[in-house]
Design a protein around this motif. Structure first.
Motif, mmCIF file in Angstrom:
data_model
loop_
_atom_site.group_PDB
_atom_site.id
_atom_site.type_symbol
_atom_site.label_atom_id
_atom_site.label_comp_id
_atom_site.label_asym_id
_atom_site.label_seq_id
_atom_site.Cartn_x
_atom_site.Cartn_y
_atom_site.Cartn_z
ATOM 1 N N UNK A 57 0.825 -1.211 0.000
ATOM 2 C CA UNK A 57 0.000 0.000 0.000
ATOM 3 C C UNK A 57 0.859 1.261 0.000
ATOM 4 N N UNK A 58 2.154 1.122 0.326
ATOM 5 C CA UNK A 58 3.039 2.281 0.347
ATOM 6 C C UNK A 58 3.383 2.706 -1.076
ATOM 7 N N UNK A 59 3.757 3.952 -1.213
ATOM 8 C CA UNK A 59 4.331 4.405 -2.475
ATOM 9 C C UNK A 59 5.584 5.217 -2.137
ATOM 10 N N UNK A 60 6.189 5.836 -3.135
ATOM 11 C CA UNK A 60 7.453 6.528 -2.884
ATOM 12 C C UNK A 60 7.281 7.746 -1.981
ATOM 13 N N UNK A 61 6.084 8.316 -1.946
ATOM 14 C CA UNK A 61 5.842 9.417 -1.008
ATOM 15 C C UNK A 61 6.063 8.909 0.414
ATOM 16 N N UNK A 62 5.595 7.683 0.696
ATOM 17 C CA UNK A 62 5.791 7.111 2.028
ATOM 18 C C UNK A 62 7.278 6.927 2.339
ATOM 19 N N UNK A 63 8.065 6.564 1.326
ATOM 20 C CA UNK A 63 9.501 6.379 1.540
ATOM 21 C C UNK A 63 10.115 7.681 2.058
ATOM 22 N N UNK A 64 9.768 8.806 1.400
ATOM 23 C CA UNK A 64 10.401 10.072 1.755
ATOM 24 C C UNK A 64 9.737 10.782 2.925
ATOM 25 N N UNK A 65 8.443 10.569 3.137
ATOM 26 C CA UNK A 65 7.756 11.290 4.217
ATOM 27 C C UNK A 65 7.629 10.476 5.499
ATOM 28 N N UNK A 66 7.730 9.156 5.401
ATOM 29 C CA UNK A 66 7.546 8.318 6.582
ATOM 30 C C UNK A 66 8.781 7.464 6.853
ATOM 31 N N UNK A 67 9.160 6.623 5.901
ATOM 32 C CA UNK A 67 10.190 5.628 6.170
ATOM 33 C C UNK A 67 11.557 6.240 6.493
ATOM 34 N N UNK A 68 12.060 7.108 5.607
ATOM 35 C CA UNK A 68 13.397 7.655 5.849
ATOM 36 C C UNK A 68 13.461 8.546 7.089
ATOM 37 N N UNK A 69 12.467 9.419 7.327
ATOM 38 C CA UNK A 69 12.510 10.171 8.602
ATOM 39 C C UNK A 69 12.485 9.252 9.824
ATOM 40 N N UNK A 70 11.694 8.161 9.776
ATOM 41 C CA UNK A 70 11.657 7.209 10.896
ATOM 42 C C UNK A 70 13.021 6.542 11.077
ATOM 43 N N UNK A 71 13.653 6.195 9.959
ATOM 44 C CA UNK A 71 14.972 5.554 10.027
ATOM 45 C C UNK A 71 15.983 6.475 10.702
ATOM 46 N N UNK A 72 15.913 7.777 10.370
ATOM 47 C CA UNK A 72 16.863 8.720 10.958
ATOM 48 C C UNK A 72 16.555 8.987 12.428
ATOM 49 N N UNK A 73 15.266 9.021 12.774
ATOM 50 C CA UNK A 73 14.899 9.270 14.173
ATOM 51 C C UNK A 73 15.124 8.051 15.059
ATOM 52 N N UNK A 74 14.899 6.853 14.501
ATOM 53 C CA UNK A 74 14.944 5.625 15.310
ATOM 54 C C UNK A 74 15.843 4.579 14.663
ATOM 55 N N UNK A 75 17.167 4.778 14.703
ATOM 56 C CA UNK A 75 18.070 3.760 14.161
ATOM 57 C C UNK A 75 17.894 2.439 14.908
ATOM 58 N N UNK A 76 18.157 1.331 14.219
ATOM 59 C CA UNK A 76 18.035 0.006 14.821
ATOM 60 C C UNK A 76 19.420 -0.625 14.926
#
Length: 146
Positions: A57-76
């Motif tokens: 259900x995701x698209x590239x907008x989700x990559x830039x607006x959700x996924x990458x900001x989450x990755x930067x805020x919450x590294x694993x």
């Protein structure tokens, strides 16, 4: 968006697999970033991190607006591609955050983004600016088609 990556600007490479959107895109940072889930040499983002959160259900907008900001805020740090960054993050958070800021200063200044790319630009390159993510949720554009 607060955090040690604030103010940094990165060019991001996105490659779509044949099975997209059922298979997650391959994402990489073109200019250097110090992050547990990003390979320091290639810039590749750990696939497990993407696949855990990916949905058709995701698209590239989700990559830039959700996924990458989450990755930067919450590294694993338990699933690292950069073992040194992961170990430093778990052992000495202030030093880790200082190293992140040094990389931002050295490799991710907004004025350097045009000159810092080693690879040729393509339509798939997009800039990710931390400060853009302070905006409201109205911009999140998920596909709701059945």
């Amino acid at each position: 968006m607060a955090g040690p990556y604030q103010g940094g600007v990165w060019k991001v490479r996105v490659e779509l697999p044949d099975a997209y959107p059922y298979k997650s895109p391959s994402i990489g940072f073109i200019n250097k970033i110090y992050h547990p889930n990003v390979d320091e040499m290639s810039g590749s983002v750990c696939l497990d991190v993407i696949n855990q959160t990916w949905s058709p259900m995701f698209d590239l907008v989700n990559v830039f607006e959700v996924f990458l900001p989450q990755l930067l805020l919450y590294p694993n740090p338990s699933d690292p591609l950069n073992g040194e960054a992961a170990a430093l993050m778990m052992r000495d958070r202030p030093t880790y955050e200082q190293r992140v800021k040094e990389y931002c200063e050295k490799y991710a200044k907004p004025e350097d983004i045009g000159a810092a790319t080693e690879e040729k630009s393509s339509d798939e390159d997009e800039e990710l600016t931390e400060d853009e993510y302070d905006s409201s949720d109205e911009q999140v554009a998920g596909k709701a088609d059945p």
